[in-house]
Design a protein around this motif. Structure first.
Motif, PDB file in Angstrom:
ATOM      1  N   ILE A 151       0.818  -1.209   0.000  1.00  0.00           N
ATOM      2  CA  ILE A 151       0.000   0.000   0.000  1.00  0.00           C
ATOM      3  C   ILE A 151       0.854   1.263   0.000  1.00  0.00           C
ATOM      4  O   ILE A 151       0.437   2.303  -0.504  1.00  0.00           O
ATOM      5  CB  ILE A 151      -0.997  -0.006   1.187  1.00  0.00           C
ATOM      6  CG1 ILE A 151      -2.056   1.073   1.023  1.00  0.00           C
ATOM      7  CG2 ILE A 151      -0.276   0.161   2.495  1.00  0.00           C
ATOM      8  CD1 ILE A 151      -3.074   0.780  -0.012  1.00  0.00           C
ATOM      9  N   LEU A 152       2.069   1.178   0.521  1.00  0.00           N
ATOM     10  CA  LEU A 152       2.948   2.341   0.570  1.00  0.00           C
ATOM     11  C   LEU A 152       3.784   2.514  -0.693  1.00  0.00           C
ATOM     12  O   LEU A 152       4.488   3.503  -0.847  1.00  0.00           O
ATOM     13  CB  LEU A 152       3.870   2.249   1.787  1.00  0.00           C
ATOM     14  CG  LEU A 152       3.151   2.212   3.145  1.00  0.00           C
ATOM     15  CD1 LEU A 152       4.154   2.017   4.270  1.00  0.00           C
ATOM     16  CD2 LEU A 152       2.331   3.462   3.353  1.00  0.00           C
ATOM     17  N   GLN A 153       3.722   1.549  -1.592  1.00  0.00           N
ATOM     18  CA  GLN A 153       4.464   1.613  -2.848  1.00  0.00           C
ATOM     19  C   GLN A 153       3.609   2.276  -3.932  1.00  0.00           C
ATOM     20  O   GLN A 153       2.383   2.177  -3.916  1.00  0.00           O
ATOM     21  CB  GLN A 153       4.841   0.204  -3.314  1.00  0.00           C
ATOM     22  CG  GLN A 153       5.750  -0.537  -2.366  1.00  0.00           C
ATOM     23  CD  GLN A 153       7.118   0.100  -2.295  1.00  0.00           C
ATOM     24  OE1 GLN A 153       7.656   0.551  -3.290  1.00  0.00           O
ATOM     25  NE2 GLN A 153       7.678   0.157  -1.093  1.00  0.00           N
ATOM     26  N   PRO A 154       4.242   2.958  -4.887  1.00  0.00           N
ATOM     27  CA  PRO A 154       3.464   3.565  -5.976  1.00  0.00           C
ATOM     28  C   PRO A 154       2.843   2.488  -6.870  1.00  0.00           C
ATOM     29  O   PRO A 154       3.363   1.381  -6.980  1.00  0.00           O
ATOM     30  CB  PRO A 154       4.499   4.381  -6.755  1.00  0.00           C
ATOM     31  CG  PRO A 154       5.817   3.826  -6.371  1.00  0.00           C
ATOM     32  CD  PRO A 154       5.663   3.224  -5.004  1.00  0.00           C
ATOM     33  N   ILE A 155       1.736   2.835  -7.470  1.00  0.00           N
ATOM     34  CA  ILE A 155       1.056   1.919  -8.389  1.00  0.00           C
ATOM     35  C   ILE A 155       1.777   1.929  -9.726  1.00  0.00           C
ATOM     36  O   ILE A 155       2.156   2.975 -10.240  1.00  0.00           O
ATOM     37  CB  ILE A 155      -0.417   2.339  -8.583  1.00  0.00           C
ATOM     38  CG1 ILE A 155      -1.193   2.160  -7.279  1.00  0.00           C
ATOM     39  CG2 ILE A 155      -1.069   1.551  -9.698  1.00  0.00           C
ATOM     40  CD1 ILE A 155      -2.615   2.651  -7.338  1.00  0.00           C
ATOM     41  N   HIS A 156       1.966   0.751 -10.289  1.00  0.00           N
ATOM     42  CA  HIS A 156       2.483   0.577 -11.639  1.00  0.00           C
ATOM     43  C   HIS A 156       1.486  -0.278 -12.407  1.00  0.00           C
ATOM     44  O   HIS A 156       0.585  -0.878 -11.815  1.00  0.00           O
ATOM     45  CB  HIS A 156       3.855  -0.105 -11.634  1.00  0.00           C
ATOM     46  CG  HIS A 156       4.935   0.766 -11.109  1.00  0.00           C
ATOM     47  ND1 HIS A 156       5.343   0.724  -9.800  1.00  0.00           N
ATOM     48  CD2 HIS A 156       5.683   1.713 -11.711  1.00  0.00           C
ATOM     49  CE1 HIS A 156       6.296   1.611  -9.618  1.00  0.00           C
ATOM     50  NE2 HIS A 156       6.532   2.231 -10.765  1.00  0.00           N
ATOM     51  N   PHE A 157       1.663  -0.339 -13.700  1.00  0.00           N
ATOM     52  CA  PHE A 157       0.765  -1.110 -14.551  1.00  0.00           C
ATOM     53  C   PHE A 157       1.584  -2.059 -15.410  1.00  0.00           C
ATOM     54  O   PHE A 157       2.530  -1.640 -16.071  1.00  0.00           O
ATOM     55  CB  PHE A 157      -0.056  -0.180 -15.446  1.00  0.00           C
ATOM     56  CG  PHE A 157      -0.948   0.738 -14.680  1.00  0.00           C
ATOM     57  CD1 PHE A 157      -2.249   0.378 -14.390  1.00  0.00           C
ATOM     58  CD2 PHE A 157      -0.478   1.956 -14.220  1.00  0.00           C
ATOM     59  CE1 PHE A 157      -3.075   1.227 -13.662  1.00  0.00           C
ATOM     60  CE2 PHE A 157      -1.288   2.817 -13.498  1.00  0.00           C
ATOM     61  CZ  PHE A 157      -2.582   2.443 -13.222  1.00  0.00           C
ATOM     62  N   ALA A 158       1.231  -3.337 -15.378  1.00  0.00           N
ATOM     63  CA  ALA A 158       1.862  -4.323 -16.247  1.00  0.00           C
ATOM     64  C   ALA A 158       1.169  -4.261 -17.597  1.00  0.00           C
ATOM     65  O   ALA A 158      -0.064  -4.237 -17.675  1.00  0.00           O
ATOM     66  CB  ALA A 158       1.730  -5.721 -15.643  1.00  0.00           C
ATOM     67  N   GLY A 159       1.952  -4.221 -18.666  1.00  0.00           N
ATOM     68  CA  GLY A 159       1.389  -4.180 -20.009  1.00  0.00           C
ATOM     69  C   GLY A 159       1.447  -5.547 -20.662  1.00  0.00           C
ATOM     70  O   GLY A 159       2.404  -6.300 -20.464  1.00  0.00           O
ATOM     71  N   SER A 160       0.426  -5.861 -21.448  1.00  0.00           N
ATOM     72  CA  SER A 160       0.420  -7.101 -22.217  1.00  0.00           C
ATOM     73  C   SER A 160      -0.472  -6.916 -23.437  1.00  0.00           C
ATOM     74  O   SER A 160      -1.205  -5.929 -23.542  1.00  0.00           O
ATOM     75  CB  SER A 160      -0.070  -8.285 -21.367  1.00  0.00           C
ATOM     76  OG  SER A 160      -1.418  -8.107 -21.004  1.00  0.00           O
ATOM     77  N   GLY A 161      -0.400  -7.868 -24.353  1.00  0.00           N
ATOM     78  CA  GLY A 161      -1.190  -7.771 -25.573  1.00  0.00           C
ATOM     79  C   GLY A 161      -1.810  -9.092 -25.956  1.00  0.00           C
ATOM     80  O   GLY A 161      -1.283 -10.160 -25.623  1.00  0.00           O
ATOM     81  N   THR A 162      -2.926  -9.018 -26.678  1.00  0.00           N
ATOM     82  CA  THR A 162      -3.624 -10.197 -27.180  1.00  0.00           C
ATOM     83  C   THR A 162      -3.997  -9.958 -28.636  1.00  0.00           C
ATOM     84  O   THR A 162      -4.517  -8.894 -28.976  1.00  0.00           O
ATOM     85  CB  THR A 162      -4.904 -10.477 -26.367  1.00  0.00           C
ATOM     86  OG1 THR A 162      -4.554 -10.624 -24.989  1.00  0.00           O
ATOM     87  CG2 THR A 162      -5.605 -11.736 -26.843  1.00  0.00           C
TER      88      THR A 162
END
Length: 72
Positions: A22-33
């Protein structure tokens, strides 16, 4: 999720929220289909972590286009 049509295929770029603590910044994993005629043809694994969902989705779409160019 972003989608686009490309050379007869339907491409999806995905962004999956990644936050270990909860104290870490949010990141987003990218993927493709990649799909053709409503059937999934290929899917990437995680292509990397990005600061925004849009960056992650765009990386997924980029990967999809490259896959179609190489295999389609």
């Amino acid at each position: 999720m972003q989608t686009e049509k490309y050379r007869g295929y339907t491409l999806w770029g995905h962004a999956i929220v990644q936050q270990e603590d909860i104290l870490q910044p949010i990141h987003f994993a990218g993927s493709g289909t990649v799909a053709r005629d409503t059937k999934v043809v290929e899917a990437s694994g995680v292509l990397g972590l990005f600061d925004t969902d849009e960056e992650a989705e765009l990386m997924g779409l980029s990967w999809c286009r490259a896959w179609v160019d190489g295999h389609g």
